[in-house]
Enzyme design. Structure first.
Site, PDB file in Angstrom:
ATOM      1  CB  CYS A   1      25.352   2.351   6.267  1.00  0.00           C
ATOM      2  SG  CYS A   1      26.745   2.739   7.280  1.00  0.00           S
TER       3      CYS A   1
ATOM      4  N   GLY B   1       0.782  -1.232   0.000  1.00  0.00           N
ATOM      5  CA  GLY B   1       0.000   0.000   0.000  1.00  0.00           C
ATOM      6  C   GLY B   1       0.812   1.279   0.000  1.00  0.00           C
ATOM      7  CG  HIS B   2       4.650   1.828   2.273  1.00  0.00           C
ATOM      8  ND1 HIS B   2       5.891   2.432   2.318  1.00  0.00           N
ATOM      9  CD2 HIS B   2       4.879   0.501   2.254  1.00  0.00           C
ATOM     10  CE1 HIS B   2       6.823   1.493   2.344  1.00  0.00           C
ATOM     11  NE2 HIS B   2       6.237   0.311   2.305  1.00  0.00           N
TER      12      HIS B   2
HETATM   13  N1  PLP Z   1       9.767  -5.242  -2.722  1.00  0.00           N
HETATM   14  C1  PLP Z   1      10.209  -4.107  -3.267  1.00  0.00           C
HETATM   15  C2  PLP Z   1      10.645  -4.109  -4.703  1.00  0.00           C
HETATM   16  C3  PLP Z   1      10.271  -2.935  -2.510  1.00  0.00           C
HETATM   17  O1  PLP Z   1      10.729  -1.817  -3.067  1.00  0.00           O
HETATM   18  C4  PLP Z   1       9.860  -2.980  -1.151  1.00  0.00           C
HETATM   19  C5  PLP Z   1       9.973  -1.793  -0.303  1.00  0.00           C
HETATM   20  O2  PLP Z   1      10.764  -0.920  -0.541  1.00  0.00           O
HETATM   21  C6  PLP Z   1       9.381  -4.197  -0.650  1.00  0.00           C
HETATM   22  C7  PLP Z   1       9.361  -5.308  -1.446  1.00  0.00           C
HETATM   23  C8  PLP Z   1       8.930  -4.315   0.776  1.00  0.00           C
HETATM   24  O3  PLP Z   1       7.659  -3.689   0.934  1.00  0.00           O
HETATM   25  P1  PLP Z   1       7.159  -3.276   2.392  1.00  0.00           P
HETATM   26  O4  PLP Z   1       7.932  -2.059   2.773  1.00  0.00           O
HETATM   27  O5  PLP Z   1       5.698  -2.981   2.218  1.00  0.00           O
HETATM   28  O6  PLP Z   1       7.400  -4.425   3.278  1.00  0.00           O
END
Ligand code: PLP
Length: 384
Positions: A324, A199-200
């Protein structure tokens, strides 16, 4: 307050329309959707409406959508759940440039006895599909290949990959966390078995995601307990956030095409401006085939972190391609997989835009960044 936010692949601003859609589920409609009584039961139809909205954005059936807590949970459930359900997939195939939410469970499964193949990418971050074909020749596999890369925005040819994987009788999961809401996705035409979203990354809040599981695909639950999500993911539903995710998908379906054009134009102006005003800069990733909102650039002979700190002082939020680790500044696994030279990998910066960016944001960065880069180069310890 940050003046210019260009880190939308990390997280996005929650859209006001989404906050509005969620609020009643904190204030009035806070019942448990599994309850027998009307007070709880009336909430259930809103969860189901959200399921329809998510399904509609990706061309799925509502019954194929499982709500989760985030993209990472969706990825873990897809890999560990599919491995657990089948038991007979000795081989897992992924790529070297996946997000840790995929790479870590794959490496965990390797420790459990699965054979793991991590496919290489070329210097532009593109995948060579021949080793995938070869890898699938001797054994069926669970294949997990991302739709688009979070650091470079490079898009993998999931349609072609799906044909290869399904043709070999194997199982395909795709991490589409960065692609959903930015690119058109239609699982009724692209035969992936499982797809993760979060979602975010599309203006809903952090802490809600979904896993698409094609009808008939065997995946065991990661979280066991109650019978929620038709027994596939236990835990009382996070109703307000699920409603928010549904609304986010509805908004994305309405605006994606127009937004992609507007955002890509701003991204391209930022890229052209940087290339014109800063010497010794390279763009990382395939410029012909990447997400409309993402730009990854390396400023040779300077640390990405130093640029980020200077930008932060100017209230510009971006992100570095480096992680890092234990005090040493290691270039990211994606830059390393692409073979980006050491002096460039260390100076890599990701700018990622959203619908809330404006031309003024781009003007502001282009006004200040060249001076930041010139000043840091003057004090750079790297020999030129
Ligand atoms: N997969 C990808 C390609 C992402 O960019 C991210 C988060 O940056 C995730 C998985 C993980 O998602 P979440 O932050 O909702 O756990």
């Amino acid at each position: 307050m940050t003046e210019v936010y260009l880190d939308n692949n990390a997280t996005t601003q929650v859209a006001p329309e989404i906050i509005e859609a969620m609020m009643p589920f904190f204030e009035k409609l806070w019942g448990n959707p599994s309850s027998m009584h009307t007070f709880g039961g009336q909430v259930k139809k809103h969860v189901e409406q959200a399921r329809e909205q998510v399904a509609a954005l990706i061309g799925a059936e509502p019954s194929e959508i499982i709500f989760t807590s985030c993209g990472s949970e969706s990825d873990n459930m897809a890999l560990r759940g599919a491995a657990d359900a089948a038991g007979g997939w000795p081989h897992i195939i992924t790529t070297r440039v996946e997000h840790p939410a995929v790479l870590t469970p794959c490496r965990y499964l390797e420790k459990q006895g699965y054979r793991l193949t991590e496919l290489e990418v070329d210097s532009l971050g593109r995948l060579d599909l021949d080793p995938l074909k070869t890898g699938l020749r001797d054994s069926a596999a669970i294949v997990s290949i991302m739709w688009a890369n979070n650091e470079t925005g490079v898009i993998f040819p999931i349609g072609e990959i799906a044909e290869i994987v399904k043709g070999a009788g194997s199982l395909l999961h795709t991490d589409a966390v960065q692609a959903v809401g930015k690119l058109p996705i239609d699982v009724s035409k692209t035969p992936v078995d499982m797809l993760s979203l979060s979602g975010h990354k599309l203006h809903a809040p952090k802490g809600v995601g979904a896993l698409y599981v094609r009808k008939g695909t065997k995946v065991n639950p990661l979280i066991m307990g109650g019978h929620q999500e038709r027994g596939r993911r236990a835990g009382t539903e996070n109703v307000p956030y699920i409603v928010g995710l549904g609304r986010a998908c509805e908004l994305a379906a309405q605006n994606m095409e127009e937004e992609a054009i507007r955002v890509a134009a701003m991204r391209d102006r930022l890229e052209a401006g940087i290339l014109k005003s800063c010497p010794d800069v390279r763009v990382n990733g395939d410029r012909q085939n990447r997400l409309p909102n993402t730009l990854n650039v390396s400023f040779e002979f300077i640390e990405g972190e130093a640029i980020l700190l200077s930008l932060n002082e100017l209230e510009v939020a971006a992100s570095s391609g480096s992680a890092c680790t234990s005090g040493s500044l290691e270039p990211s696994h994606v830059m390393r997989a692409m073979g980006v030279p050491f002096t460039a990998a260390h100076g890599s910066i990701r700018f990622s835009l959203s619908r809330y960016n404006t031309e003024k944001d781009i003007d502001y960065v282009l006004e200040h960044l060249p001076r930041v880069v010139a000043r840091l180069r003057e004090i750079s310890p790297f020999v030129r």
